[in-house]
Design a protein around this motif. Structure first.
Motif, PDB file in Angstrom:
ATOM      1  N   SER A 118       6.603  29.393  41.418  1.00 26.17           N
ATOM      2  CA  SER A 118       6.354  28.583  42.605  1.00 26.17           C
ATOM      3  C   SER A 118       7.366  28.896  43.710  1.00 26.17           C
ATOM      4  O   SER A 118       7.042  28.999  44.891  1.00 26.17           O
ATOM      5  N   ARG A 119       8.623  29.056  43.292  1.00 25.43           N
ATOM      6  CA  ARG A 119       9.681  29.360  44.271  1.00 25.43           C
ATOM      7  C   ARG A 119       9.438  30.721  44.927  1.00 25.43           C
ATOM      8  O   ARG A 119       9.635  30.908  46.121  1.00 25.43           O
ATOM      9  N   MET A 120       9.014  31.686  44.116  1.00 23.24           N
ATOM     10  CA  MET A 120       8.783  33.032  44.648  1.00 23.24           C
ATOM     11  C   MET A 120       7.610  33.035  45.630  1.00 23.24           C
ATOM     12  O   MET A 120       7.642  33.701  46.658  1.00 23.24           O
ATOM     13  N   VAL A 121       6.574  32.261  45.296  1.00 20.22           N
ATOM     14  CA  VAL A 121       5.426  32.188  46.204  1.00 20.22           C
ATOM     15  C   VAL A 121       5.861  31.571  47.528  1.00 20.22           C
ATOM     16  O   VAL A 121       5.488  32.037  48.610  1.00 20.22           O
ATOM     17  N   VAL A 213      -1.277  29.604  43.199  1.00 22.02           N
ATOM     18  CA  VAL A 213      -0.097  28.809  43.538  1.00 22.02           C
ATOM     19  C   VAL A 213      -0.012  28.748  45.057  1.00 22.02           C
ATOM     20  O   VAL A 213       0.107  29.784  45.712  1.00 22.02           O
ATOM     21  N   ASN A 214      -0.087  27.525  45.555  1.00 24.36           N
ATOM     22  CA  ASN A 214      -0.087  27.357  47.001  1.00 24.36           C
ATOM     23  C   ASN A 214      -1.249  28.170  47.585  1.00 24.36           C
ATOM     24  O   ASN A 214      -2.354  28.062  47.094  1.00 24.36           O
ATOM     25  N   LYS A 215      -0.962  29.027  48.562  1.00 22.00           N
ATOM     26  CA  LYS A 215      -2.084  29.763  49.152  1.00 22.00           C
ATOM     27  C   LYS A 215      -2.298  31.127  48.513  1.00 22.00           C
ATOM     28  O   LYS A 215      -3.150  31.889  48.953  1.00 22.00           O
ATOM     29  N   LEU A 216      -1.496  31.467  47.542  1.00 23.58           N
ATOM     30  CA  LEU A 216      -1.580  32.806  46.966  1.00 23.58           C
ATOM     31  C   LEU A 216      -2.111  32.785  45.539  1.00 23.58           C
ATOM     32  O   LEU A 216      -1.964  31.790  44.826  1.00 23.58           O
ATOM     33  N   VAL A 217      -2.711  33.903  45.161  1.00 24.52           N
ATOM     34  CA  VAL A 217      -3.095  34.087  43.760  1.00 24.52           C
ATOM     35  C   VAL A 217      -1.938  34.804  43.088  1.00 24.52           C
ATOM     36  O   VAL A 217      -1.349  35.717  43.676  1.00 24.52           O
ATOM     37  N   THR A 218      -1.595  34.384  41.896  1.00 27.76           N
ATOM     38  CA  THR A 218      -0.514  35.062  41.177  1.00 27.76           C
ATOM     39  C   THR A 218      -1.023  35.562  39.836  1.00 27.76           C
ATOM     40  O   THR A 218      -1.902  34.943  39.237  1.00 27.76           O
ATOM     41  N   VAL A 219      -0.477  36.659  39.411  1.00 28.86           N
ATOM     42  CA  VAL A 219      -0.702  37.148  38.055  1.00 28.86           C
ATOM     43  C   VAL A 219       0.672  37.301  37.443  1.00 28.86           C
ATOM     44  O   VAL A 219       1.567  37.892  38.048  1.00 28.86           O
ATOM     45  N   ARG A 226      11.463  42.102  30.865  1.00 32.42           N
ATOM     46  CA  ARG A 226      11.194  41.597  32.211  1.00 32.42           C
ATOM     47  C   ARG A 226       9.986  40.668  32.275  1.00 32.42           C
ATOM     48  O   ARG A 226       9.000  40.869  31.570  1.00 32.42           O
ATOM     49  N   ALA A 227      10.117  39.675  33.155  1.00 32.02           N
ATOM     50  CA  ALA A 227       8.969  38.826  33.486  1.00 32.02           C
ATOM     51  C   ALA A 227       8.526  39.222  34.887  1.00 32.02           C
ATOM     52  O   ALA A 227       9.354  39.451  35.774  1.00 32.02           O
ATOM     53  N   TYR A 228       7.215  39.321  35.075  1.00 35.25           N
ATOM     54  CA  TYR A 228       6.663  39.794  36.348  1.00 35.25           C
ATOM     55  C   TYR A 228       5.747  38.732  36.962  1.00 35.25           C
ATOM     56  O   TYR A 228       5.018  38.049  36.245  1.00 35.25           O
ATOM     57  N   VAL A 229       5.799  38.665  38.284  1.00 32.74           N
ATOM     58  CA  VAL A 229       4.820  37.867  39.029  1.00 32.74           C
ATOM     59  C   VAL A 229       4.322  38.737  40.171  1.00 32.74           C
ATOM     60  O   VAL A 229       5.114  39.258  40.952  1.00 32.74           O
ATOM     61  N   LEU A 230       3.007  38.907  40.210  1.00 28.85           N
ATOM     62  CA  LEU A 230       2.416  39.601  41.350  1.00 28.85           C
ATOM     63  C   LEU A 230       1.691  38.542  42.167  1.00 28.85           C
ATOM     64  O   LEU A 230       0.886  37.783  41.618  1.00 28.85           O
ATOM     65  N   ALA A 231       1.996  38.458  43.443  1.00 27.95           N
ATOM     66  CA  ALA A 231       1.393  37.426  44.280  1.00 27.95           C
ATOM     67  C   ALA A 231       0.756  38.063  45.505  1.00 27.95           C
ATOM     68  O   ALA A 231       1.292  39.029  46.068  1.00 27.95           O
ATOM     69  N   GLY A 232      -0.386  37.525  45.883  1.00 24.35           N
ATOM     70  CA  GLY A 232      -1.057  38.052  47.067  1.00 24.35           C
ATOM     71  C   GLY A 232      -2.174  37.127  47.500  1.00 24.35           C
ATOM     72  O   GLY A 232      -2.479  36.150  46.814  1.00 24.35           O
ATOM     73  N   GLU A 234      -5.836  35.595  48.170  1.00 26.82           N
ATOM     74  CA  GLU A 234      -6.960  35.512  47.244  1.00 26.82           C
ATOM     75  C   GLU A 234      -7.952  36.637  47.535  1.00 26.82           C
ATOM     76  O   GLU A 234      -8.271  36.910  48.677  1.00 26.82           O
ATOM     77  N   GLU A 235      -8.418  37.301  46.486  1.00 24.16           N
ATOM     78  CA  GLU A 235      -9.470  38.290  46.654  1.00 24.16           C
ATOM     79  C   GLU A 235     -10.144  38.496  45.310  1.00 24.16           C
ATOM     80  O   GLU A 235      -9.567  38.197  44.249  1.00 24.16           O
ATOM     81  N   ALA A 236     -11.349  38.987  45.366  1.00 25.04           N
ATOM     82  CA  ALA A 236     -12.120  39.163  44.136  1.00 25.04           C
ATOM     83  C   ALA A 236     -11.436  40.186  43.239  1.00 25.04           C
ATOM     84  O   ALA A 236     -10.862  41.162  43.719  1.00 25.04           O
ATOM     85  N   ASP A 237     -11.480  39.929  41.957  1.00 23.38           N
ATOM     86  CA  ASP A 237     -10.957  40.888  40.966  1.00 23.38           C
ATOM     87  C   ASP A 237      -9.488  41.199  41.153  1.00 23.38           C
ATOM     88  O   ASP A 237      -9.034  42.300  40.872  1.00 23.38           O
ATOM     89  N   PHE A 238      -8.751  40.224  41.663  1.00 20.18           N
ATOM     90  CA  PHE A 238      -7.337  40.461  41.970  1.00 20.18           C
ATOM     91  C   PHE A 238      -6.577  41.120  40.813  1.00 20.18           C
ATOM     92  O   PHE A 238      -5.997  42.194  40.976  1.00 20.18           O
ATOM     93  N   PRO A 239      -6.591  40.508  39.595  1.00 22.73           N
ATOM     94  CA  PRO A 239      -5.791  41.106  38.521  1.00 22.73           C
ATOM     95  C   PRO A 239      -6.292  42.484  38.113  1.00 22.73           C
ATOM     96  O   PRO A 239      -5.511  43.413  37.952  1.00 22.73           O
TER      97      PRO A 239
END
Lengths: 250, 185
Positions: A118-121, A213-219, A226-232, A234-239
Motif C-alpha cells: 500500500s505504501r509503495m502504491v 490497491v488504490n488506483k493501481l493494479v498490483t501483482v 526477494r519480495a516483488y510488487v509490480l504496480a501499474g 488497470e489494464e486487461a491481462d495485466f499479470p
C-alpha cells in the motif's frame, strides 16, 4: 530607507501577533506614517494579510482523517522497550529477567506485506522523482547496490520488453527498497518494487497475487530472498502481460 | 518552539496520542495541503507523520517540543516524497523580489480557502512551506527556521519572496477573473 526597502521590511511584520517592531521595522513604520503612498500600501497589505490568514486557517480537515490516524495508532504501538523513562524505570527491576528473556524471545514480528504494498502504491501515485534516469538496467543495478537497495532482482520477461526509464532507492520502515520504473509505451508507467522478503512477516508466495490497491493494479510475488510488487494502471491481462517467462506460472 | 499542551506522565499513552492528534491534526493537515495541494496526499502525509510519531515520538525527551517535531517530520516526509536533488540557493533578504503589488483585500475575501491553497500551490516550492507556516500557525521566524531546518535569514527571504509571488498571482488572477469569472479554480 527607500520605499522598496520599507516594503520588504513591512512585508514580514505581523503586528497582530503583538511582536514589538525592531529598529528597522520601526523606521519603516515611521516612513509609512509620513509617506501617503507607502501608508496606503501598508494598510492595504495588512488587510490582505488578515484575509489570507483567516481563509487559510478556516480550511477544514477531512472528517475521516482523525479516525484514520487514531486507527493507525492501534496497529502501530511502540514496543515496551521504546516507552519513555517512566516505563524504563519501572522495568529496571526486571533487568535480569529481560536479559534472559531477550535471549529466548523471538525477534520482533516483521511488518505486514499489505502495508508495504500500500505504501509503495502511494509512493507511485504521489508526485515522485527518480534518483537515476537511464534506460540502462545495468546502471540502475549499480545505483541500487551503491545505495544498499536490492540490485539482484529477477526481471520478469514482460518487463524486459518495456523501456526502462530509471529508478529510485526508497526505504520502507528502514528496509531498503528498489523502485524500477518502466514506460508502458502509452505515457503510462509501471513500477517494480523489490525488497528483502524477510522485512515482512507474510511475504507473498511464489505464484503472483493480483490485488487492486488504490488506483493501481498490483501483482506481488516472492522469488529467492526477494519480495516483488509490480504496480501499474488497470489494464486487461495485466499479470499475464508482464510476468510472462521467466515467471511463467500464470 | 512554543508548547501547546503538556505531555507528561506515561508520555506515549493512548490518551497522550489522542490529545496530540486532537491538537495538531487540523493545522498539520492544512500545512500538508499547502505543500502537496491535494487532499489525498495531504491526508497521507499527515497520517504518515503521526505514524512516525507513534514509532519514534518516545525519543523526544522534551514533550513540549512535540508540535515542532511533528511539523519538522511532516516537512521531511514531504521532501523525501519529492526526492529533491536541487538544493535551493540561500537568498538574502535584499535580493528578494522587488515588485510587491497592491492587492485589494476584497479580492482575497471573494476567494475561499481551497482557492487560496491552489494559489499558494503555484508559488515556488521552496517558498511555499515558510509562507504556509507564516499564515497558518502564526509561527515565529525562529520556529519556522527550526521546523524547516534552514537559517533565519533564509526563512525571511523565502517568506518575502513567497508573499510577493502570492500577491502577484492574486493580481494576475484578479485580472483573469474580470475577463472570465471561472478563471480561479
Amino acid at each position: 530607507m527607500t520605499m522598496p526597502e520599507a516594503k520588504q521590511i513591512l512585508l514580514l511584520h505581523r503586528p497582530w501577533l503583538g511582536e514589538a517592531p525592531d529598529a528597522e521595522t520601526s523606521e519603516a513604520l515611521a516612513l509609512a506614517g509620513r509617506d501617503q503612498e507607502l501608508g496606503r500600501w501598508w494598510a492595504n497589505h495588512l488587510a490582505c494579510q488578515q484575509a489570507l490568514r483567516a481563509k487559510l486557517r478556516e480550511l477544514p480537515a477531512p472528517a475521516r482523517l482523525k479516525e484514520s490516524i487514531l486507527a493507525d495508532r492501534k496497529v502501530i504501538r511502540p514496543a515496551f522497550w521504546q516507552r519513555p523513562p517512566v516505563w524504563l524505570a519501572a522495568a529496571a527491576a526486571c533487568v535480569l529477567l529481560i536479559g534472559i528473556a531477550a535471549v529466548m524471545l523471538q525477534p520482533r514480528a516483521p511488518d505486514r506485506f499489505a502495508d508495504f504494498r500500500s505504501r509503495m502504491v502511494r509512493s507511485a501515485l504521489r508526485q515522485y522523482s527518480m534518483d537515476i534516469v537511464t534506460n540502462d538496467m545495468q546502471r540502475v543495478r549499480q545505483f541500487m547496490a551503491a545505495r544498499g537497495a536490492p540490485a539482484d532482482y529477477a526481471l520478469p520477461g514482460g518487463l524486459e520488453r518495456l523501456s526502462l526509464t530509471g529508478g529510485a532507492a526508497l526505504k520502507w520502515r528502514s528496509a531498503p527498497v528498489a523502485m524500477v520504473c518502466f514506460d508502458r509505451g502509452d505515457k503510462e508507467m509501471l513500477y517494480l518494487f523489490v525488497m528483502d522478503r524477510t522485512a515482512v512477516k507474510d511475504a507473498p508466495p511464489a505464484a503472483p497475487q493480483v490485488e487492486k490497491v488504490n488506483k493501481l493494479v498490483t501483482v506481488s510475488w516472492s522469488e529467492g530472498d526477494r519480495a516483488y510488487v509490480l504496480a501499474g494502471p488497470e489494464e486487461a491481462d495485466f499479470p499475464r502481460k508482464y510476468l510472462s517467462p521467466p515467471n511463467s506460472h500464470l | 518552539m512554543s508548547a501547546q499542551g503538556s505531555y507528561t506522565g506515561e508520555g506515549h499513552s493512548d490518551r497522550e496520542f489522542e490529545t496530540l492528534v486532537e491538537q495538531h491534526y487540523g493545522p498539520l493537515y492544512r500545512f500538508a495541503l499547502s505543500l502537496t495541494r491535494t487532499e489525498t496526499d495531504a491526508c497521507d502525509l499527515t497520517q504518515e507523520t503521526f505514524r512516525v510519531w507513534a514509532t519514534k515520538g518516545h525519543q523526544l525527551e522534551n514533550r513540549a517540543r512535540a508540535k515542532g517535531w511533528l511539523y519538522t517530520t511532516l516537512h521531511r516526509l514531504f521532501l523525501e516524497s519529492r526526492r529533491r536533488h536541487v538544493r535551493f540557493p540561500h537568498l538574502e533578504l535584499d535580493e528578494a523580489a522587488g515588485e510587491i503589488p497592491n492587492v485589494d483585500p476584497d479580492v482575497v475575501n471573494r476567494l475561499d480557502g481551497q482557492q487560496i491553497v491552489a494559489l499558494l500551490g503555484r508559488v515556488d516550492a521552496q517558498f511555499r512551506a515558510p509562507v504556509a507556516l507564516f499564515y497558518l500557525e502564526d509561527t515565529s521566524y525562529n520556529d519556522i527556521a527550526e521546523i524547516l531546518e534552514i537559517p533565519m535569514g533564509t526563512v525571511k527571504s523565502r517568506i518575502a519572496r513567497g508573499l510577493a509571488q502570492l500577491k502577484q498571482l492574486l493580481v494576475k488572477d484578479t485580472a483573469n477573473v474580470a475577463d472570465n469569472p471561472e478563471a480561479i479554480p
